[in-house]
Scaffold this motif. Structure first.
Motif, mmCIF file in Angstrom:
data_model
loop_
_atom_site.group_PDB
_atom_site.id
_atom_site.type_symbol
_atom_site.label_atom_id
_atom_site.label_comp_id
_atom_site.label_asym_id
_atom_site.label_seq_id
_atom_site.Cartn_x
_atom_site.Cartn_y
_atom_site.Cartn_z
ATOM 1 N N VAL A 231 0.840 -1.200 0.000
ATOM 2 C CA VAL A 231 0.000 0.000 0.000
ATOM 3 C C VAL A 231 0.877 1.252 0.000
ATOM 4 O O VAL A 231 0.616 2.212 -0.740
ATOM 5 N N ALA A 232 1.939 1.237 0.799
ATOM 6 C CA ALA A 232 2.836 2.389 0.889
ATOM 7 C C ALA A 232 3.546 2.663 -0.432
ATOM 8 O O ALA A 232 3.925 3.812 -0.718
ATOM 9 N N PHE A 233 3.715 1.632 -1.246
ATOM 10 C CA PHE A 233 4.432 1.777 -2.514
ATOM 11 C C PHE A 233 3.813 2.875 -3.378
ATOM 12 O O PHE A 233 4.531 3.648 -4.033
ATOM 13 N N ALA A 234 2.474 2.958 -3.367
ATOM 14 C CA ALA A 234 1.787 3.970 -4.178
ATOM 15 C C ALA A 234 2.128 5.385 -3.733
ATOM 16 O O ALA A 234 2.046 6.334 -4.524
ATOM 17 N N LEU A 235 2.505 5.544 -2.468
ATOM 18 C CA LEU A 235 2.918 6.847 -1.958
ATOM 19 C C LEU A 235 4.405 7.092 -2.177
ATOM 20 O O LEU A 235 4.826 8.202 -2.495
ATOM 21 N N ARG A 236 5.190 6.045 -2.010
ATOM 22 C CA ARG A 236 6.642 6.215 -2.126
ATOM 23 C C ARG A 236 7.073 6.614 -3.534
ATOM 24 O O ARG A 236 8.033 7.365 -3.705
ATOM 25 N N VAL A 237 6.357 6.110 -4.543
ATOM 26 C CA VAL A 237 6.736 6.456 -5.919
ATOM 27 C C VAL A 237 6.456 7.924 -6.230
ATOM 28 O O VAL A 237 6.940 8.453 -7.243
ATOM 29 N N THR A 238 5.690 8.590 -5.376
ATOM 30 C CA THR A 238 5.435 10.025 -5.555
ATOM 31 C C THR A 238 6.259 10.862 -4.582
ATOM 32 O O THR A 238 5.984 12.046 -4.388
ATOM 33 N N ASN A 239 7.255 10.217 -3.967
ATOM 34 C CA ASN A 239 8.153 10.902 -3.027
ATOM 35 C C ASN A 239 7.423 11.511 -1.827
ATOM 36 O O ASN A 239 7.805 12.570 -1.319
ATOM 37 N N THR A 240 6.378 10.832 -1.392
ATOM 38 C CA THR A 240 5.651 11.258 -0.197
ATOM 39 C C THR A 240 6.532 11.045 1.032
ATOM 40 O O THR A 240 7.296 10.079 1.110
ATOM 41 N N SER A 241 6.405 11.912 1.997
ATOM 42 C CA SER A 241 7.260 11.834 3.186
ATOM 43 C C SER A 241 6.970 10.566 3.991
ATOM 44 O O SER A 241 5.830 10.093 4.052
ATOM 45 N N SER A 242 8.009 10.033 4.622
ATOM 46 C CA SER A 242 7.860 8.840 5.457
ATOM 47 C C SER A 242 6.907 9.098 6.615
ATOM 48 O O SER A 242 6.152 8.202 7.023
ATOM 49 N N ARG A 243 6.928 10.303 7.123
ATOM 50 C CA ARG A 243 6.042 10.648 8.246
ATOM 51 C C ARG A 243 4.579 10.514 7.841
ATOM 52 O O ARG A 243 3.769 9.950 8.585
ATOM 53 N N TYR A 244 4.245 11.016 6.650
ATOM 54 C CA TYR A 244 2.857 10.912 6.170
ATOM 55 C C TYR A 244 2.490 9.452 5.909
ATOM 56 O O TYR A 244 1.394 9.009 6.236
ATOM 57 N N ILE A 245 3.420 8.698 5.329
ATOM 58 C CA ILE A 245 3.163 7.280 5.041
ATOM 59 C C ILE A 245 2.865 6.524 6.324
ATOM 60 O O ILE A 245 1.938 5.700 6.362
ATOM 61 N N ARG A 246 3.596 6.818 7.382
ATOM 62 C CA ARG A 246 3.381 6.128 8.663
ATOM 63 C C ARG A 246 2.008 6.421 9.259
ATOM 64 O O ARG A 246 1.489 5.633 10.051
ATOM 65 N N THR A 247 1.417 7.513 8.860
ATOM 66 C CA THR A 247 0.076 7.870 9.333
ATOM 67 C C THR A 247 -1.008 7.392 8.386
ATOM 68 O O THR A 247 -2.009 6.808 8.802
ATOM 69 N N ARG A 248 -0.793 7.641 7.103
ATOM 70 C CA ARG A 248 -1.831 7.384 6.101
ATOM 71 C C ARG A 248 -2.079 5.893 5.872
ATOM 72 O O ARG A 248 -3.223 5.445 5.800
ATOM 73 N N VAL A 249 -1.020 5.105 5.747
ATOM 74 C CA VAL A 249 -1.190 3.681 5.427
ATOM 75 C C VAL A 249 -1.957 2.938 6.520
ATOM 76 O O VAL A 249 -2.905 2.206 6.217
ATOM 77 N N PRO A 250 -1.607 3.089 7.815
ATOM 78 C CA PRO A 250 -2.411 2.411 8.844
ATOM 79 C C PRO A 250 -3.885 2.836 8.837
ATOM 80 O O PRO A 250 -4.762 2.007 9.084
ATOM 81 N N TYR A 251 -4.133 4.109 8.531
ATOM 82 C CA TYR A 251 -5.521 4.579 8.451
ATOM 83 C C TYR A 251 -6.286 3.836 7.356
ATOM 84 O O TYR A 251 -7.416 3.370 7.570
ATOM 85 N N ILE A 252 -5.674 3.707 6.182
ATOM 86 C CA ILE A 252 -6.338 3.036 5.059
ATOM 87 C C ILE A 252 -6.488 1.540 5.333
ATOM 88 O O ILE A 252 -7.519 0.936 5.024
ATOM 89 N N LEU A 253 -5.461 0.926 5.941
ATOM 90 C CA LEU A 253 -5.566 -0.502 6.268
ATOM 91 C C LEU A 253 -6.690 -0.747 7.268
ATOM 92 O O LEU A 253 -7.419 -1.742 7.169
ATOM 93 N N ASP A 254 -6.847 0.150 8.210
ATOM 94 C CA ASP A 254 -7.936 0.031 9.172
ATOM 95 C C ASP A 254 -9.290 0.163 8.469
ATOM 96 O O ASP A 254 -10.229 -0.577 8.759
ATOM 97 N N LEU A 255 -9.374 1.096 7.527
ATOM 98 C CA LEU A 255 -10.600 1.294 6.759
ATOM 99 C C LEU A 255 -10.979 0.032 5.994
ATOM 100 O O LEU A 255 -12.162 -0.314 5.866
ATOM 101 N N MET A 256 -9.978 -0.674 5.488
ATOM 102 C CA MET A 256 -10.202 -1.905 4.727
ATOM 103 C C MET A 256 -10.223 -3.154 5.609
ATOM 104 O O MET A 256 -10.241 -4.272 5.109
ATOM 105 N N GLU A 257 -10.185 -2.947 6.940
ATOM 106 C CA GLU A 257 -10.171 -4.045 7.912
ATOM 107 C C GLU A 257 -8.993 -4.988 7.675
ATOM 108 O O GLU A 257 -9.123 -6.216 7.680
ATOM 109 N N LEU A 258 -7.829 -4.383 7.475
ATOM 110 C CA LEU A 258 -6.611 -5.145 7.187
ATOM 111 C C LEU A 258 -5.489 -4.860 8.183
ATOM 112 O O LEU A 258 -4.348 -5.271 7.963
ATOM 113 N N SER A 259 -5.795 -4.161 9.257
ATOM 114 C CA SER A 259 -4.747 -3.764 10.203
ATOM 115 C C SER A 259 -3.945 -4.953 10.711
ATOM 116 O O SER A 259 -2.724 -4.871 10.884
ATOM 117 N N ASP A 260 -4.631 -6.075 10.941
ATOM 118 C CA ASP A 260 -3.933 -7.249 11.488
ATOM 119 C C ASP A 260 -3.158 -8.020 10.418
ATOM 120 O O ASP A 260 -2.481 -9.005 10.728
#
Length: 229
Positions: free
Chosen positions: A100-129
């Motif tokens: 999931v983070a790969f889609a952000l990393r290819v756009t040079n998104t900051s690691s700080r944002y990735i650490r926040t955004r990806v868990p949020y989306i995984l939780d939304l998709m019920e994939l946190s575990d």
């Protein structure tokens, strides 16, 4: 969001894939595209992703004229889309989080944002575990939800789902469409291509039917219910 004006596509002189196609998808819509194999659905997707250029006519997506766009602007255009494929297209050597983070990393998104955004989306998709699992360690339905999470993580205005239920069982097919509907309710435009007419009959909504490279139906289909199935 999407506008095709008098669009035709030929692969060669003897193969006409699309013939004078016209349709518009407005912001916030959820639209099904249905049709038999070979009807022209895949050709429409190739045009919308700028994998093909129309032989004739105009293709407008998210403000880009895809017949005139310069090659160096295509990656920029594609970042305005979320795309979900039938075969998931996950990277087998990356875990769920990193897919999931790969889609952000290819756009040079900051690691700080990735650490926040990806868990949020995984939780939304019920994939946190499942964040540390690899694609081969999760079910087909879970893999498709990872693909949805990856499409959604950039918060695109438009998601194109190309046969997203093709490799999952019927119960999971309903779950995928329900997830797409929930995403749509948040304002994201959804274009879903499917050969599974039963999904359209169950959920209802605006439906385009493609046959022999032409739009032969464009109307709202009333949905039924699949409760208890």
């Amino acid at each position: 969001m999407i506008e095709l004006k008098d669009v035709s596509l030929k692969y060669d002189e003897d193969t006409v894939a699309l013939n004078h196609i016209n349709f518009t998808v407005k912001q916030g819509e959820f639209v099904f595209i249905v049709g038999a194999s070979g009807a022209g659905k895949s050709s429409i997707i190739k045009l919308l992703l700028r994998e093909k250029v129309p032989t004739k006519g105009t293709v407008l997506v998210n403000g880009y004229d895809l017949g005139k766009i310069k090659n160096n602007k295509i990656p920029e255009f594609r970042r305005t889309l979320g795309v979900v494929f039938q075969d998931f297209r996950l990277i087998p050597t990356l875990n769920v989080f990193d897919n999931v983070a790969f889609a952000l990393r290819v756009t040079n998104t900051s690691s700080r944002y990735i650490r926040t955004r990806v868990p949020y989306i995984l939780d939304l998709m019920e994939l946190s575990d499942k964040a540390k699992r690899y694609p081969h360690e999760i079910s087909g339905g879970e893999q498709q939800r990872v693909a949805l999470a990856r499409a959604l993580v950039n918060d695109p205005p438009l998601i194109i789902a190309d046969e997203p239920t093709g490799n999952v069982d019927p119960a999971l097919s309903y779950e995928i469409v329900q997830l797409l509907q929930e995403i749509n309710k948040c304002g994201t435009t959804i274009l879903m291509v499917t050969h599974q007419h039963e999904l359209v009959r169950q959920f209802g909504g605006r439906t385009l039917r493609v046959d022999h490279g032409q739009i032969v139906f464009d109307d709202f289909v009333m949905g039924g219910t699949h409760e208890g199935e």
